[in-house]
Write a protein that holds these residues in place. Sequence first.
Motif, PDB file in Angstrom:
ATOM      1  N   UNK A  51      98.659 -30.667 -30.140  1.00  0.00           N
ATOM      2  CA  UNK A  51      99.574 -31.031 -29.072  1.00  0.00           C
ATOM      3  C   UNK A  51      99.037 -30.500 -27.750  1.00  0.00           C
ATOM      4  N   UNK A  52      98.711 -31.409 -26.840  1.00  0.00           N
ATOM      5  CA  UNK A  52      98.221 -31.051 -25.520  1.00  0.00           C
ATOM      6  C   UNK A  52      99.201 -31.517 -24.455  1.00  0.00           C
ATOM      7  N   UNK A  53      99.057 -30.972 -23.262  1.00  0.00           N
ATOM      8  CA  UNK A  53      99.915 -31.341 -22.127  1.00  0.00           C
ATOM      9  C   UNK A  53     101.385 -31.302 -22.515  1.00  0.00           C
ATOM     10  N   UNK A  54     101.785 -30.228 -23.133  1.00  0.00           N
ATOM     11  CA  UNK A  54     103.149 -30.112 -23.641  1.00  0.00           C
ATOM     12  C   UNK A  54     104.179 -30.115 -22.523  1.00  0.00           C
ATOM     13  N   UNK A  55     105.312 -30.723 -22.807  1.00  0.00           N
ATOM     14  CA  UNK A  55     106.426 -30.834 -21.873  1.00  0.00           C
ATOM     15  C   UNK A  55     107.653 -30.152 -22.455  1.00  0.00           C
ATOM     16  N   UNK A  56     108.584 -29.710 -21.607  1.00  0.00           N
ATOM     17  CA  UNK A  56     109.808 -29.094 -22.133  1.00  0.00           C
ATOM     18  C   UNK A  56     110.555 -29.994 -23.119  1.00  0.00           C
ATOM     19  N   UNK A  57     110.502 -31.302 -22.928  1.00  0.00           N
ATOM     20  CA  UNK A  57     111.184 -32.211 -23.835  1.00  0.00           C
ATOM     21  C   UNK A  57     110.528 -32.302 -25.210  1.00  0.00           C
ATOM     22  N   UNK A  58     109.364 -31.675 -25.383  1.00  0.00           N
ATOM     23  CA  UNK A  58     108.738 -31.588 -26.693  1.00  0.00           C
ATOM     24  C   UNK A  58     109.345 -30.482 -27.546  1.00  0.00           C
ATOM     25  N   UNK A  59     110.198 -29.660 -26.961  1.00  0.00           N
ATOM     26  CA  UNK A  59     110.840 -28.575 -27.687  1.00  0.00           C
ATOM     27  C   UNK A  59     111.665 -29.123 -28.844  1.00  0.00           C
ATOM     28  N   UNK A  60     111.380 -28.643 -30.047  1.00  0.00           N
ATOM     29  CA  UNK A  60     112.062 -29.133 -31.246  1.00  0.00           C
ATOM     30  C   UNK A  60     111.557 -28.360 -32.455  1.00  0.00           C
ATOM     31  N   UNK A  61     112.229 -28.560 -33.574  1.00  0.00           N
ATOM     32  CA  UNK A  61     111.696 -28.124 -34.856  1.00  0.00           C
ATOM     33  C   UNK A  61     110.827 -29.259 -35.382  1.00  0.00           C
ATOM     34  N   UNK A  62     109.600 -28.944 -35.722  1.00  0.00           N
ATOM     35  CA  UNK A  62     108.656 -29.944 -36.200  1.00  0.00           C
ATOM     36  C   UNK A  62     108.502 -29.845 -37.711  1.00  0.00           C
ATOM     37  N   UNK A  63     108.542 -30.987 -38.374  1.00  0.00           N
ATOM     38  CA  UNK A  63     108.437 -31.067 -39.821  1.00  0.00           C
ATOM     39  C   UNK A  63     107.245 -31.919 -40.224  1.00  0.00           C
ATOM     40  N   UNK A  64     106.510 -31.470 -41.219  1.00  0.00           N
ATOM     41  CA  UNK A  64     105.511 -32.337 -41.822  1.00  0.00           C
ATOM     42  C   UNK A  64     106.109 -32.987 -43.059  1.00  0.00           C
ATOM     43  N   UNK A 109     103.732 -23.032 -35.029  1.00  0.00           N
ATOM     44  CA  UNK A 109     104.730 -23.164 -33.981  1.00  0.00           C
ATOM     45  C   UNK A 109     104.833 -21.898 -33.150  1.00  0.00           C
ATOM     46  N   UNK A 110     105.493 -22.015 -32.014  1.00  0.00           N
ATOM     47  CA  UNK A 110     105.656 -20.871 -31.145  1.00  0.00           C
ATOM     48  C   UNK A 110     106.119 -21.265 -29.769  1.00  0.00           C
ATOM     49  N   UNK A 111     105.949 -20.355 -28.831  1.00  0.00           N
ATOM     50  CA  UNK A 111     106.348 -20.558 -27.444  1.00  0.00           C
ATOM     51  C   UNK A 111     105.119 -20.804 -26.584  1.00  0.00           C
ATOM     52  N   UNK A 112     105.182 -21.842 -25.764  1.00  0.00           N
ATOM     53  CA  UNK A 112     104.067 -22.181 -24.886  1.00  0.00           C
ATOM     54  C   UNK A 112     104.615 -22.708 -23.564  1.00  0.00           C
ATOM     55  N   UNK A 113     103.872 -22.501 -22.493  1.00  0.00           N
ATOM     56  CA  UNK A 113     104.281 -23.011 -21.189  1.00  0.00           C
ATOM     57  C   UNK A 113     103.965 -24.493 -21.061  1.00  0.00           C
ATOM     58  N   UNK A 134     108.846 -25.914 -38.393  1.00  0.00           N
ATOM     59  CA  UNK A 134     108.356 -24.838 -37.543  1.00  0.00           C
ATOM     60  C   UNK A 134     108.808 -25.101 -36.112  1.00  0.00           C
ATOM     61  N   UNK A 135     109.282 -24.061 -35.438  1.00  0.00           N
ATOM     62  CA  UNK A 135     109.859 -24.202 -34.108  1.00  0.00           C
ATOM     63  C   UNK A 135     108.774 -24.246 -33.043  1.00  0.00           C
ATOM     64  N   UNK A 136     108.874 -25.234 -32.163  1.00  0.00           N
ATOM     65  CA  UNK A 136     108.022 -25.336 -30.986  1.00  0.00           C
ATOM     66  C   UNK A 136     108.921 -25.288 -29.758  1.00  0.00           C
ATOM     67  N   UNK A 137     108.655 -24.339 -28.876  1.00  0.00           N
ATOM     68  CA  UNK A 137     109.426 -24.206 -27.654  1.00  0.00           C
ATOM     69  C   UNK A 137     108.489 -24.265 -26.455  1.00  0.00           C
ATOM     70  N   UNK A 138     108.758 -25.183 -25.540  1.00  0.00           N
ATOM     71  CA  UNK A 138     107.940 -25.361 -24.350  1.00  0.00           C
ATOM     72  C   UNK A 138     108.765 -24.969 -23.134  1.00  0.00           C
ATOM     73  N   UNK A 139     108.322 -23.963 -22.421  1.00  0.00           N
ATOM     74  CA  UNK A 139     109.036 -23.479 -21.247  1.00  0.00           C
ATOM     75  C   UNK A 139     108.497 -24.134 -19.983  1.00  0.00           C
TER      76      UNK A 139
END
Length: 123
Positions: free
Chosen positions: A82-95, A9-13, A117-122
């Motif tokens: 995860x490709x073509x990420x959107x801001x609405x994909x921002x969330x904590x992801x669980x397996x 997880x992390x920060x991505x545009x 794991x935190x995913x943040x899309x700016x």
Amino acid sequence: QVQLIESGGGLVQAGGSLRLSCAASGRTLSSSIMGWFRQAPGKEREFVAGISIGSSTLYADSVKGRFTISRDNAKNTFYLQMNSLKPEDTAVYYCAARTRFGLSRTGNEYDYWGQGTQVTVSS
């Protein structure tokens, strides 16, 4: 006894890509149905993708065509590309792992969970 650990997880545009990994111990992935879920602030946990023992896949409509779930039984790890990420994909992801047979979109039907794991899309 089964432990799942997410990473990646992390920060991505917006428009970028990220790959999440889930490493399992105590049980081989070859004998488990695996799933990814996510939870955004103020939202209910939702199903994202699942993969069966035979590598059949299931996706939420919101991520279809953008996300790909896969597994590497030799490494006892599964992934969410995860490709073509959107801001609405921002969330904590669980397996999650399901020990019963068959794919499921319902979190209650999964037996083991990672810590998230935190995913943040700016934008």
